[in-house]
Design a protein around this motif. Structure first.
Motif, short mmCIF file in Angstrom:
data_model
loop_
_atom_site.label_atom_id
_atom_site.label_comp_id
_atom_site.label_asym_id
_atom_site.label_seq_id
_atom_site.Cartn_x
_atom_site.Cartn_y
_atom_site.Cartn_z
N VAL A 1 30.22 45.80 39.78
CA VAL A 1 30.58 44.84 38.75
C VAL A 1 31.19 43.59 39.41
O VAL A 1 32.06 43.71 40.28
CB VAL A 1 31.59 45.41 37.74
CG1 VAL A 1 31.71 44.48 36.54
CG2 VAL A 1 31.16 46.81 37.28
N TYR B 1 32.68 39.54 38.46
CA TYR B 1 33.21 38.72 37.37
C TYR B 1 33.41 37.28 37.86
O TYR B 1 33.75 37.05 39.03
CB TYR B 1 34.58 39.22 36.92
CG TYR B 1 34.68 40.69 36.58
CD1 TYR B 1 34.77 41.65 37.58
CD2 TYR B 1 34.73 41.12 35.26
CE1 TYR B 1 34.89 43.00 37.28
CE2 TYR B 1 34.86 42.47 34.94
CZ TYR B 1 34.94 43.39 35.96
OH TYR B 1 35.07 44.73 35.65
N TYR C 1 35.86 33.99 36.70
CA TYR C 1 36.94 33.50 35.86
C TYR C 1 37.14 32.01 36.11
O TYR C 1 36.93 31.51 37.22
CB TYR C 1 38.26 34.19 36.23
CG TYR C 1 38.37 35.64 35.84
CD1 TYR C 1 37.87 36.65 36.65
CD2 TYR C 1 39.01 36.01 34.66
CE1 TYR C 1 37.99 37.98 36.30
CE2 TYR C 1 39.15 37.34 34.30
CZ TYR C 1 38.63 38.32 35.13
OH TYR C 1 38.77 39.65 34.78
N LEU D 1 38.12 34.78 31.53
CA LEU D 1 36.84 35.37 31.91
C LEU D 1 35.68 34.55 31.33
O LEU D 1 35.67 34.24 30.13
CB LEU D 1 36.76 36.81 31.40
CG LEU D 1 35.49 37.57 31.75
CD1 LEU D 1 35.34 37.76 33.27
CD2 LEU D 1 35.46 38.93 31.05
N HIS E 1 30.42 38.46 33.27
CA HIS E 1 30.40 39.44 34.34
C HIS E 1 29.00 40.04 34.46
O HIS E 1 28.19 39.97 33.53
CB HIS E 1 31.43 40.55 34.11
CG HIS E 1 31.06 41.57 33.07
ND1 HIS E 1 31.32 41.41 31.74
CD2 HIS E 1 30.44 42.77 33.19
CE1 HIS E 1 30.90 42.46 31.07
NE2 HIS E 1 30.35 43.30 31.92
N TYR F 1 27.14 43.64 35.38
CA TYR F 1 27.17 45.08 35.67
C TYR F 1 25.83 45.38 36.32
O TYR F 1 24.79 45.43 35.65
CB TYR F 1 27.35 45.90 34.39
CG TYR F 1 27.47 47.37 34.64
CD1 TYR F 1 26.32 48.17 34.78
CD2 TYR F 1 28.70 47.98 34.74
CE1 TYR F 1 26.43 49.53 35.01
CE2 TYR F 1 28.82 49.34 34.96
CZ TYR F 1 27.68 50.10 35.10
OH TYR F 1 27.79 51.45 35.33
N LEU G 1 37.55 31.73 40.04
CA LEU G 1 37.85 32.98 40.73
C LEU G 1 36.73 33.99 40.51
O LEU G 1 36.28 34.19 39.38
CB LEU G 1 39.16 33.57 40.23
CG LEU G 1 40.41 32.73 40.46
CD1 LEU G 1 41.56 33.23 39.60
CD2 LEU G 1 40.81 32.76 41.93
N SER H 1 34.76 44.95 40.71
CA SER H 1 35.31 46.27 40.46
C SER H 1 34.18 47.29 40.55
O SER H 1 33.01 46.94 40.43
CB SER H 1 36.00 46.35 39.09
OG SER H 1 35.06 46.28 38.04
N GLN I 1 40.43 45.30 39.43
CA GLN I 1 39.62 44.17 39.86
C GLN I 1 40.24 43.55 41.11
O GLN I 1 41.45 43.35 41.17
CB GLN I 1 39.51 43.12 38.75
CG GLN I 1 38.71 43.62 37.55
CD GLN I 1 38.40 42.53 36.55
OE1 GLN I 1 38.39 41.34 36.88
NE2 GLN I 1 38.12 42.92 35.32
N TYR I 2 39.37 43.24 42.06
CA TYR I 2 39.80 42.63 43.32
C TYR I 2 39.28 41.20 43.34
O TYR I 2 38.08 40.97 43.18
CB TYR I 2 39.28 43.43 44.50
CG TYR I 2 39.87 44.82 44.54
CD1 TYR I 2 39.23 45.88 43.90
CD2 TYR I 2 41.08 45.07 45.18
CE1 TYR I 2 39.80 47.15 43.90
CE2 TYR I 2 41.64 46.33 45.19
CZ TYR I 2 41.00 47.36 44.54
OH TYR I 2 41.55 48.62 44.54
N PHE I 3 40.18 40.26 43.58
CA PHE I 3 39.86 38.85 43.46
C PHE I 3 39.62 38.20 44.82
O PHE I 3 40.23 38.56 45.83
CB PHE I 3 41.00 38.09 42.76
CG PHE I 3 41.08 38.35 41.29
CD1 PHE I 3 41.67 39.51 40.80
CD2 PHE I 3 40.54 37.45 40.39
CE1 PHE I 3 41.74 39.75 39.43
CE2 PHE I 3 40.60 37.69 39.02
CZ PHE I 3 41.20 38.83 38.55
N GLY I 4 38.75 37.21 44.80
CA GLY I 4 38.55 36.36 45.96
C GLY I 4 39.61 35.26 45.98
O GLY I 4 40.43 35.15 45.07
#
Lengths: 116, 115
Positions: free
Chosen positions: A31, A33, A35, A45, A48, A50, A90, A94, A105-108
């Motif tokens: 997944v 996303y 933002y 958001l 996203h 999937y 952003l 996930s 969720q892991y962000f850049g």
């Protein structure tokens, strides 16, 4: 280290000139996303993916599009940037483990877009 | 529907003193709760998360948070502030929405650390 990478970190574009922001990940998450975060606000958001299935938020303007050519990469295209689109963008990822209240969720690091 | 309230938009502490950032949540289900930190012009970094295991959650950089269901709170604490802790902190609640995790963010708390 597994991570989420965004390029470029800073992008300057002209009013109405199409721009593409890039996100890649080495986490092998299914997944991804996008933002938008304006100054002194929480992230909002946009949409996203999937796997290859695209899911748009109801209030995301048509001016924003996205592509995901493979698991690792996802692009945000702004077709005709306006002054109001200047923001931090952003990317996050996930994995889908089926956890009932959702996964982390892991962000850049983000791309800051300036529109002249 | 879920919601998050961060009770302070701005907190100022002296270096070496305790930090308390307050967060209350509302959720229809057993929530997953997170604290993220954002330094200027950077992305969001995960500090810690609660996912229905131990109610006292330890995170990175000496931060911890306690999940209190009776008070619907998830306050973030640190015993001793460091100058490098100055940043924006977001309390976040997660729910599953279709094929993804939908995050609801608080409005953020800006932490200032002074000498």
């Amino acid at each position: 280290d597994a991570m989420v990478i965004q390029n470029p970190r800073y992008q300057v574009t002209q009013f109405g000139k199409p721009v593409t922001l890039s996100c890649s990940q080495t986490l092998n998450h299914n997944v991804m996303y996008w933002y938008q975060q304006k100054s002194s606000q929480a992230p909002k958001l946009l949409f996203h993916y999937y796997d290859k299935d695209f899911n748009n938020e109801a209030d995301t303007p048509d001016n924003f599009q996205s592509r995901r050519p493979n698991t690792s990469f996802c692009f945000l295209d702004i077709r005709s940037p306006g002054l109001g689109d200047a923001a931090m963008y952003l990317c996050a990822t996930s994995s889908d483990s089926g956890y009932p209240s959702g996964e982390t969720q892991y962000f850049g690091p983000g791309t800051r877009l300036l529109v002249l | 529907a879920q919601s998050v309230t961060q009770l302070d938009s701005h907190v100022s502490v002296s270096e070496g003193t305790p930090v308390l950032l307050r967060c209350n949540y509302s959720s229809s289900y057993s929530p997953s709760l997170f604290w993220y930190v954002q330094h200027p012009n950077k992305g969001l970094q995960l500090l810690l998360k609660y996912t229905s295991a131990a109610t006292l959650v330890k995170g990175i950089n000496g931060f911890e948070a306690e999940f209190k269901k009776s008070e619907t709170s998830f306050h973030l604490t640190k015993p001793s502030a460091h100058m490098s802790d100055a940043a924006e902190y977001f309390c976040v609640v997660s729910e599953r929405a279709g094929t993804a995790s939908k995050l609801t963010f608080g409005t953020g708390t800006r932490l200032q650390v002074t000498l």
